[in-house]
Design a protein around this motif. Sequence first.
Motif, PDB file in Angstrom:
ATOM      1  N   VAL A   1       0.831  -1.199   0.000  1.00 55.08           N
ATOM      2  CA  VAL A   1       0.000   0.000   0.000  1.00 55.08           C
ATOM      3  C   VAL A   1       0.870   1.254   0.000  1.00 55.08           C
ATOM      4  O   VAL A   1       0.626   2.207  -0.756  1.00 55.08           O
ATOM      5  CB  VAL A   1      -0.956  -0.011   1.208  1.00 55.08           C
ATOM      6  CG1 VAL A   1      -1.584   1.363   1.429  1.00 55.08           C
ATOM      7  CG2 VAL A   1      -2.041  -1.063   1.010  1.00 55.08           C
ATOM      8  N   GLU A   2       1.907   1.274   0.828  1.00 50.78           N
ATOM      9  CA  GLU A   2       2.753   2.461   0.917  1.00 50.78           C
ATOM     10  C   GLU A   2       3.480   2.725  -0.396  1.00 50.78           C
ATOM     11  O   GLU A   2       3.550   3.864  -0.871  1.00 50.78           O
ATOM     12  CB  GLU A   2       3.748   2.308   2.059  1.00 50.78           C
ATOM     13  CG  GLU A   2       4.559   3.562   2.311  1.00 50.78           C
ATOM     14  CD  GLU A   2       5.413   3.493   3.563  1.00 50.78           C
ATOM     15  OE1 GLU A   2       6.122   4.486   3.833  1.00 50.78           O
ATOM     16  OE2 GLU A   2       5.369   2.465   4.272  1.00 50.78           O
ATOM     17  N   TRP A   3       4.026   1.663  -1.018  1.00 55.91           N
ATOM     18  CA  TRP A   3       4.744   1.857  -2.277  1.00 55.91           C
ATOM     19  C   TRP A   3       3.789   2.284  -3.387  1.00 55.91           C
ATOM     20  O   TRP A   3       4.103   3.203  -4.173  1.00 55.91           O
ATOM     21  CB  TRP A   3       5.474   0.586  -2.678  1.00 55.91           C
ATOM     22  CG  TRP A   3       6.174   0.749  -4.004  1.00 55.91           C
ATOM     23  CD1 TRP A   3       7.378   1.352  -4.227  1.00 55.91           C
ATOM     24  CD2 TRP A   3       5.695   0.321  -5.283  1.00 55.91           C
ATOM     25  NE1 TRP A   3       7.679   1.332  -5.573  1.00 55.91           N
ATOM     26  CE2 TRP A   3       6.665   0.712  -6.236  1.00 55.91           C
ATOM     27  CE3 TRP A   3       4.538  -0.341  -5.701  1.00 55.91           C
ATOM     28  CZ2 TRP A   3       6.505   0.436  -7.606  1.00 55.91           C
ATOM     29  CZ3 TRP A   3       4.378  -0.606  -7.072  1.00 55.91           C
ATOM     30  CH2 TRP A   3       5.355  -0.223  -8.002  1.00 55.91           C
ATOM     31  N   ALA A   4       2.614   1.646  -3.486  1.00 60.91           N
ATOM     32  CA  ALA A   4       1.666   2.010  -4.535  1.00 60.91           C
ATOM     33  C   ALA A   4       1.212   3.457  -4.387  1.00 60.91           C
ATOM     34  O   ALA A   4       0.988   4.157  -5.376  1.00 60.91           O
ATOM     35  CB  ALA A   4       0.473   1.064  -4.524  1.00 60.91           C
ATOM     36  N   ALA A   5       1.081   3.920  -3.151  1.00 62.36           N
ATOM     37  CA  ALA A   5       0.604   5.277  -2.910  1.00 62.36           C
ATOM     38  C   ALA A   5       1.691   6.320  -3.124  1.00 62.36           C
ATOM     39  O   ALA A   5       1.404   7.431  -3.592  1.00 62.36           O
ATOM     40  CB  ALA A   5       0.050   5.396  -1.493  1.00 62.36           C
ATOM     41  N   THR A   6       2.951   5.998  -2.781  1.00 59.89           N
ATOM     42  CA  THR A   6       3.997   7.027  -2.745  1.00 59.89           C
ATOM     43  C   THR A   6       5.203   6.731  -3.625  1.00 59.89           C
ATOM     44  O   THR A   6       6.017   7.621  -3.854  1.00 59.89           O
ATOM     45  CB  THR A   6       4.506   7.209  -1.310  1.00 59.89           C
ATOM     46  OG1 THR A   6       5.217   6.023  -0.911  1.00 59.89           O
ATOM     47  CG2 THR A   6       3.356   7.465  -0.345  1.00 59.89           C
ATOM     48  N   GLY A   7       5.386   5.487  -4.063  1.00 61.84           N
ATOM     49  CA  GLY A   7       6.573   5.121  -4.820  1.00 61.84           C
ATOM     50  C   GLY A   7       7.770   4.784  -3.966  1.00 61.84           C
ATOM     51  O   GLY A   7       8.862   4.553  -4.493  1.00 61.84           O
ATOM     52  N   ARG A   8       7.605   4.725  -2.657  1.00 63.26           N
ATOM     53  CA  ARG A   8       8.705   4.403  -1.753  1.00 63.26           C
ATOM     54  C   ARG A   8       8.135   3.732  -0.509  1.00 63.26           C
ATOM     55  O   ARG A   8       6.928   3.743  -0.281  1.00 63.26           O
ATOM     56  CB  ARG A   8       9.478   5.668  -1.373  1.00 63.26           C
ATOM     57  CG  ARG A   8       8.620   6.735  -0.726  1.00 63.26           C
ATOM     58  CD  ARG A   8       9.336   8.085  -0.640  1.00 63.26           C
ATOM     59  NE  ARG A   8      10.467   8.056   0.259  1.00 63.26           N
ATOM     60  CZ  ARG A   8      11.688   8.493  -0.076  1.00 63.26           C
ATOM     61  NH1 ARG A   8      11.926   8.940  -1.288  1.00 63.26           N
ATOM     62  NH2 ARG A   8      12.666   8.477   0.808  1.00 63.26           N
ATOM     63  N   VAL A   9       9.015   3.129   0.277  1.00 60.06           N
ATOM     64  CA  VAL A   9       8.634   2.551   1.558  1.00 60.06           C
ATOM     65  C   VAL A   9       9.592   3.114   2.583  1.00 60.06           C
ATOM     66  O   VAL A   9      10.806   2.952   2.466  1.00 60.06           O
ATOM     67  CB  VAL A   9       8.700   1.005   1.548  1.00 60.06           C
ATOM     68  CG1 VAL A   9       8.362   0.449   2.914  1.00 60.06           C
ATOM     69  CG2 VAL A   9       7.749   0.447   0.500  1.00 60.06           C
TER      70      VAL A   9
END
Length: 576
Positions: free
Chosen positions: A262-270
């Motif tokens: 979810v974090e990567w899909a939303a922001t492009g990073r973790v």
Amino acid sequence: MRARTVPPAKIVFFLLGSILGLASGTTSFQASLRGTRPSPPGAGPRQIRILILSGENNHDWESTSPKLEAILKKSSRFNVDITETPALLTDRFLEPYDIVLSNWNVFGLEPAVTGWPDEARRAYLDFVRRGKGHVVVHAGSSSFPDWGEYGRLTLASWKNGQTTHSPRHEFTVRIEDASHPVTAGMEPFRIFDELWNKPGISDGASVLASSYSAPDQEGTGRWEPAVLAGRFGAGRSVTLLLGHDSLSMDNPGFQTLLRRGVEWAATGRVEGPAGLAGPPWRWEKQDNAFLALAGPAGPVWRFRYDQALDVPYFHPLNTVDGRTMTADRPPDHVWHHGLWFSWKFINKVNYWEVDPKTGRPAGRTSWSDVRVTAGDDHSARIAMALAYRPAGEEVPVLTEKRTIDISAPDVEGVYAIDWTGVFTAERAVVLDRTPLPGEPDGQVWGGYAGLSLRLAENLDGRQVMTVDGPLGEMTDDRYRGRHAAVDYSGLLGGQPSGAAIFDLPGNPRSPTPWYVIKSAEMSFFTPAVLCYEPLTLQPGESITLRYRVLVHASRWDAARLRREYERWTRESRDSK
């Protein structure tokens, strides 16, 4: 997958919602939302706003959607709403959200439920195309077989007549791409869940984790995709085929994948030590698992050597601006692994392909004494000892001392991988391959073994160049011929990308025979030292194979390829 009957009242509510939502834009939709409100200004880092799409599924969405919400709300990073009325989706309503998490599935349900209004379909796709995120869980992708763009967005889907699933049982999830922000630093884990076999995979999807589908569990005898990631326009998409029910969602590994996805899909990073935050050029590594060089555009290359693998290998090999050149475990040949080395037959035992009964090759390759050196100048050296033995035997028939030197990218973004293997026979050894056409039991695919490169499936406009000029005539989409070097290039995302392999003079049978495939299904090439005949080693006898691989972001003609090859051979002579 079993279809669930939809109560007539639900269908009426859905259609009424479509009329009200399209008339008013967003206002009537608010009544169908439940969740938390956005963080007030000054309340710390901005939260990621998630909209969970729920309300229909041939699985128990009434328990799994609240479970997904609860998992995400364990982190203060997330703000979660749930809707059960997808017909009300509009551009204006979706605008505040960073990501849609779909637990919605209409497999086998009535057209009144499957038929989203055109406006909702357009807004849903545009939301992601414009740079937002999308995640689906388990059967959340199994909707709208008539809606091709939805299938591309969801990366993996249920295909009638092709896809099956196991009964729920315990199996291992292993990490396939330990350099991706979603899976970086994760260890393999066990989960009690339902395992999908042969899902339909969208072009450009990357498999981040997979699970072995055991034949005794109605499986395929192959490693099947479990977690995938990809791009959709300017947005990002993640699919978790895990998560059949709330019990499987209690698994810590599932929860980690969900939160990171979810974090990567939303922001492009973790955020955190496993993500991509950090200086522009950096090393990413995990002891006894992988070493990767990452740059401003993400991973440049990654070498995997954890003991769960059949062979150590490179994947991805990327251009410095982030285009992936290689394919790992493609569905047609799951034993292909980016850039890797494998003999085909040693004393008639197959070390190349996976035995469907065991999920492993009949000939086993093991490695030890791995020494990894990552330099401050972004060059690296990897050294290891390898042993080749038939399954079930302790004493190897062949050993290898392998050294791999990787250069830092130069001003053009070109980087080199210098690969040396010194092989020693521990007993009499015959290294062999599938026979060529015209030989006894010959096959059109005969002749391959050794260092091999499987290129990305979305490589367009392909060109194969040798130091002697363009590739000669191909038979059955295959080419065999002797050359000092070969370059294979094409277009990725409309941009030129390529990789070359050089055969060092002094290698056995130099200039080496090459085995090249340029077919509708595959882009593949290998300096095939065994192409034309087997090679026999007596006990204690050794051979050395040295190759250079160059990854570049251009198309090379024969003159450029020859210049690079001659420079390498001069460097090799001077270093002696």
